[in-house]
Design a protein around this motif. Structure first.
Motif, PDB file in Angstrom:
ATOM      1  N   ALA A  40      26.833  40.311  22.150  1.00 55.15           N
ATOM      2  CA  ALA A  40      27.071  41.753  22.223  1.00 55.15           C
ATOM      3  C   ALA A  40      28.168  42.218  21.277  1.00 55.15           C
ATOM      4  N   ASP A  41      28.720  41.339  20.478  1.00 55.95           N
ATOM      5  CA  ASP A  41      29.830  41.690  19.586  1.00 55.95           C
ATOM      6  C   ASP A  41      29.432  42.879  18.686  1.00 55.95           C
ATOM      7  N   GLY A  42      30.276  43.912  18.710  1.00 55.76           N
ATOM      8  CA  GLY A  42      29.972  45.116  17.945  1.00 55.76           C
ATOM      9  C   GLY A  42      29.061  46.081  18.670  1.00 55.76           C
ATOM     10  N   GLY A  43      28.760  45.814  19.933  1.00 55.00           N
ATOM     11  CA  GLY A  43      27.876  46.689  20.713  1.00 55.00           C
ATOM     12  C   GLY A  43      28.321  46.793  22.154  1.00 55.00           C
ATOM     13  N   THR A  44      27.347  46.770  23.066  1.00 55.44           N
ATOM     14  CA  THR A  44      27.605  46.996  24.488  1.00 55.44           C
ATOM     15  C   THR A  44      27.059  45.842  25.306  1.00 55.44           C
ATOM     16  N   LEU A  45      27.848  45.411  26.295  1.00 57.96           N
ATOM     17  CA  LEU A  45      27.410  44.409  27.265  1.00 57.96           C
ATOM     18  C   LEU A  45      27.301  45.084  28.617  1.00 57.96           C
ATOM     19  N   PHE A  46      26.094  45.057  29.189  1.00 56.02           N
ATOM     20  CA  PHE A  46      25.864  45.651  30.503  1.00 56.02           C
ATOM     21  C   PHE A  46      25.804  44.552  31.541  1.00 56.02           C
ATOM     22  N   LEU A  47      26.772  44.540  32.449  1.00 57.08           N
ATOM     23  CA  LEU A  47      26.854  43.534  33.504  1.00 57.08           C
ATOM     24  C   LEU A  47      26.354  44.141  34.813  1.00 57.08           C
ATOM     25  N   ASP A  48      25.120  43.841  35.135  1.00 61.89           N
ATOM     26  CA  ASP A  48      24.531  44.353  36.375  1.00 61.89           C
ATOM     27  C   ASP A  48      24.928  43.450  37.533  1.00 61.89           C
ATOM     28  N   GLU A  49      25.005  44.038  38.728  1.00 54.84           N
ATOM     29  CA  GLU A  49      25.399  43.309  39.945  1.00 54.84           C
ATOM     30  C   GLU A  49      26.721  42.569  39.717  1.00 54.84           C
ATOM     31  N   ILE A  50      27.714  43.295  39.229  1.00 55.36           N
ATOM     32  CA  ILE A  50      29.003  42.687  38.912  1.00 55.36           C
ATOM     33  C   ILE A  50      29.682  42.100  40.145  1.00 55.36           C
ATOM     34  N   GLY A  51      29.330  42.584  41.314  1.00 54.97           N
ATOM     35  CA  GLY A  51      29.907  42.060  42.546  1.00 54.97           C
ATOM     36  C   GLY A  51      29.536  40.613  42.816  1.00 54.97           C
ATOM     37  N   ASN A  52      28.501  40.091  42.149  1.00 57.10           N
ATOM     38  CA  ASN A  52      28.083  38.698  42.334  1.00 57.10           C
ATOM     39  C   ASN A  52      28.835  37.726  41.428  1.00 57.10           C
ATOM     40  N   LEU A  53      29.713  38.229  40.588  1.00 61.69           N
ATOM     41  CA  LEU A  53      30.458  37.352  39.684  1.00 61.69           C
ATOM     42  C   LEU A  53      31.491  36.548  40.483  1.00 61.69           C
ATOM     43  N   PRO A  54      31.474  35.194  40.379  1.00 63.70           N
ATOM     44  CA  PRO A  54      32.441  34.387  41.141  1.00 63.70           C
ATOM     45  C   PRO A  54      33.865  34.638  40.671  1.00 63.70           C
ATOM     46  N   LEU A  55      34.835  34.268  41.511  1.00 60.39           N
ATOM     47  CA  LEU A  55      36.238  34.564  41.229  1.00 60.39           C
ATOM     48  C   LEU A  55      36.700  33.954  39.908  1.00 60.39           C
ATOM     49  N   ALA A  56      36.260  32.730  39.608  1.00 65.82           N
ATOM     50  CA  ALA A  56      36.674  32.106  38.346  1.00 65.82           C
ATOM     51  C   ALA A  56      36.168  32.908  37.156  1.00 65.82           C
ATOM     52  N   GLY A  57      34.939  33.378  37.245  1.00 69.17           N
ATOM     53  CA  GLY A  57      34.383  34.205  36.174  1.00 69.17           C
ATOM     54  C   GLY A  57      35.077  35.555  36.087  1.00 69.17           C
ATOM     55  N   GLN A  58      35.491  36.075  37.256  1.00 71.40           N
ATOM     56  CA  GLN A  58      36.212  37.352  37.264  1.00 71.40           C
ATOM     57  C   GLN A  58      37.522  37.250  36.483  1.00 71.40           C
ATOM     58  N   MET A  59      38.222  36.151  36.672  1.00 70.35           N
ATOM     59  CA  MET A  59      39.500  35.973  35.995  1.00 70.35           C
ATOM     60  C   MET A  59      39.299  35.920  34.483  1.00 70.35           C
ATOM     61  N   LYS A  60      38.278  35.196  34.025  1.00 68.87           N
ATOM     62  CA  LYS A  60      38.023  35.098  32.596  1.00 68.87           C
ATOM     63  C   LYS A  60      37.541  36.435  32.032  1.00 68.87           C
ATOM     64  N   LEU A  61      36.742  37.153  32.813  1.00 67.05           N
ATOM     65  CA  LEU A  61      36.268  38.457  32.362  1.00 67.05           C
ATOM     66  C   LEU A  61      37.436  39.412  32.193  1.00 67.05           C
ATOM     67  N   LEU A  62      38.390  39.368  33.116  1.00 68.22           N
ATOM     68  CA  LEU A  62      39.558  40.235  33.020  1.00 68.22           C
ATOM     69  C   LEU A  62      40.319  39.972  31.721  1.00 68.22           C
ATOM     70  N   ARG A  63      40.447  38.699  31.356  1.00 70.16           N
ATOM     71  CA  ARG A  63      41.174  38.350  30.126  1.00 70.16           C
ATOM     72  C   ARG A  63      40.448  38.880  28.896  1.00 70.16           C
ATOM     73  N   VAL A  64      39.118  38.762  28.889  1.00 66.42           N
ATOM     74  CA  VAL A  64      38.356  39.269  27.744  1.00 66.42           C
ATOM     75  C   VAL A  64      38.525  40.783  27.629  1.00 66.42           C
ATOM     76  N   LEU A  65      38.486  41.478  28.771  1.00 65.80           N
ATOM     77  CA  LEU A  65      38.640  42.931  28.749  1.00 65.80           C
ATOM     78  C   LEU A  65      40.005  43.337  28.209  1.00 65.80           C
ATOM     79  N   GLU A  66      41.016  42.539  28.502  1.00 61.13           N
ATOM     80  CA  GLU A  66      42.373  42.868  28.095  1.00 61.13           C
ATOM     81  C   GLU A  66      42.663  42.481  26.641  1.00 61.13           C
ATOM     82  N   THR A  67      42.111  41.358  26.184  1.00 60.36           N
ATOM     83  CA  THR A  67      42.472  40.832  24.857  1.00 60.36           C
ATOM     84  C   THR A  67      41.320  40.760  23.874  1.00 60.36           C
ATOM     85  N   GLY A  68      40.085  40.767  24.385  1.00 56.06           N
ATOM     86  CA  GLY A  68      38.936  40.560  23.506  1.00 56.06           C
ATOM     87  C   GLY A  68      38.752  39.103  23.127  1.00 56.06           C
TER      88      GLY A  68
END
Length: 444
Positions: free
Chosen positions: A245-273
């Motif tokens: 999705a680099d240079g575009g949009t990533l649509f994460l459906d059913e985000i509530g199903n993301l496990p806690l470990a994945g949530q932590m990594k996703l937060l880092r990507v959102l903050e730093t790329g």
């Protein structure tokens, strides 16, 4: 103040009505002939007309009044008209009421009845005008949205949908995460596509990941990619959704199903790329617009410790709440027609059945119902039985329609037996038998 136009060649009638209305805060205009009345209508704002039926001395046929009424109806089809005459011809009265007259009163009139009729008609006219103005505003808002933004061919008509679309288009160009909430099957992915289509990265990729469709141990690999040997079966390196999705949009459906470990990594990507593939020590940098969606109660999940609060606030910079289909009934029929192939139409009874259903499966359920009806219908008209919808609550205990159901179906069909029978899922003969048994008279 509402205004009534009185068209009567008898000055005493005009004066009496003028006095009566003035005592009840209703203004009045007077005309002594059809020509004078039509001229007043052309230049004054009038809420209701009271007209005589005879204007020539020694004339009682009512033909002059009929001609005047038909001219008013042609020029001002929504203007209520009360017919007033000293010579009551029942057949003529019935014909004119059928043609759209609001009421037919004989002279001398009953003041209370006349006032009640006038007041009710004025209030109804005001309500209809307000409704018409609201519908015009809604149509104008739809046209403006369709002209200004790429809505990806979305079919919609309900104001609740318009509010979501308007906000989605408003925030589309802002480089902030968007959270779309709403029940399953409401069209959250379509809203995400519209945001992408009107964003600064509309020419970039639009990548979708359903977090609820993968085992929890594979979600991180799907998001961030994996090097060869990172897990059992990973025989070669693969890129994740963020890289795609680099240079575009990533649509994460059913985000509530993301496990806690994945949530932590996703937060880092959102903050730093920045992120690392599974099994790799090398950081990768991407620029991705993240849109997420869920039907879950994320606030409750935060309290239960299954969803990170900091991630929630990071994802929820803008929240779009997409209502259930039942909460936006104006979309039901446009969507239903849109799901049918060209040449197929909906019977009025089928339309009524679609509007009466509560659509627990939302747009997805409606799409499936129309696909099934298209296959089952014998001909180009979709009838109520073709839809396969459950019977309304009043008929759920017994497949036999009761008196109320039959009379309502007849009213909706304007007395047309074939149409009412189709809505009830009966043959004409079966409906006739039930009408006879229940004592329901046939329309003349």
């Amino acid at each position: 103040m509402p205004t009534v136009l009185i068209i009567d060649d008898n000055a005493a009638v005009g004066i009496a009505l003028d006095v009566l209305f003035s005592l009840h805060d209703i203004a009045s205009l007077r005309a002594a002939s059809p020509e004078e009345g039509l001229a007043l209508l052309a230049r004054e704002q009038v809420d209701l007309v009271i007209q005589d039926m005879n204007f020539t001395a020694d004339t009682t046929s009512g033909e002059e009044g009929v001609a005047l009424f038909r001219e008013i109806r042609k020029l001002y089809p929504d203007l209520p008209v009360i017919l007033l005459t000293a010579w009551t011809h029942l057949d003529a009265a019935v014909d004119l009421i059928k043609a759209g007259a609001a009421d037919y009163l004989s002279k001398p009139w009953n003041d209370d009845r006349l006032l009640a009729t006038v007041t009710n008609l004025i209030e109804l006219g005001q309500a209809n005008r307000a409704l018409g103005q609201r519908l015009q505003r809604e149509r104008r808002a739809r046209r403006e949205l369709e002209q200004q933004f790429d809505l990806r061919g979305l079919v919609w008509a309900d104001p609740a949908t318009e509010r979501v679309l308007s906000l989605a288009c408003q925030v589309a160009r802002a480089d902030v995460p968007v959270l779309i909430t709403g029940p399953n099957g409401t069209g959250k992915e379509r809203i995400a596509e519209i945001i992408q289509a009107n964003s600064m990265v509309r020419d970039g990729p639009f990548v979708v990941l359903n977090c609820g469709a993968l085992p929890s141990e594979l979600i991180e690999a799907e998001l961030f990619g994996a090097d060869a040997g990172a897990y059992t079966g990973a025989s070669k390196a693969r890129e994740g959704k963020f890289e795609a999705a680099d240079g575009g949009t990533l649509f994460l459906d059913e985000i509530g199903n993301l496990p806690l470990a994945g949530q932590m990594k996703l937060l880092r990507v959102l903050e730093t790329g920045r992120f690392e593939r599974l099994g790799s020590n090398r950081e990768r940098q991407v620029k991705v617009r993240v849109i997420s969606a869920t039907n879950a109660d994320l606030a409750a999940m935060i309290r239960a410790g299954t969803f990170r609060e900091d991630l929630y606030y990071r994802l929820n910079v803008i929240e779009l709440k997409l209502p259930a289909l039942a909460a936006r009934p104006g979309d039901i029929l446009p969507l239903a027609h849109g799901f049918l192939p060209r040449g197929k139409t909906l019977h009025p009874g089928a339309e009524a059945a679609l509007l009466a259903h509560n659509w627990p499966g939302n747009v997805r359920e409606l799409k499936n119902v129309m696909a099934r009806a298209n296959l089952l219908a014998q001909g180009d008209v979709i009838k109520p039985p073709d839809l396969g919808l459950p019977l309304p609550a009043h008929a759920a205990l017994d497949a036999e329609p009761d008196r109320e159901a039959i009379t309502q179906a007849l009213a909706r069909a304007g007395g047309v037996i074939a149409q009412a029978a189709a809505e009830l899922g009966l043959s004409r003969q079966a409906l006739y038998r039930r009408m006879e048994r229940l004592g329901i008279a046939r329309a003349a």
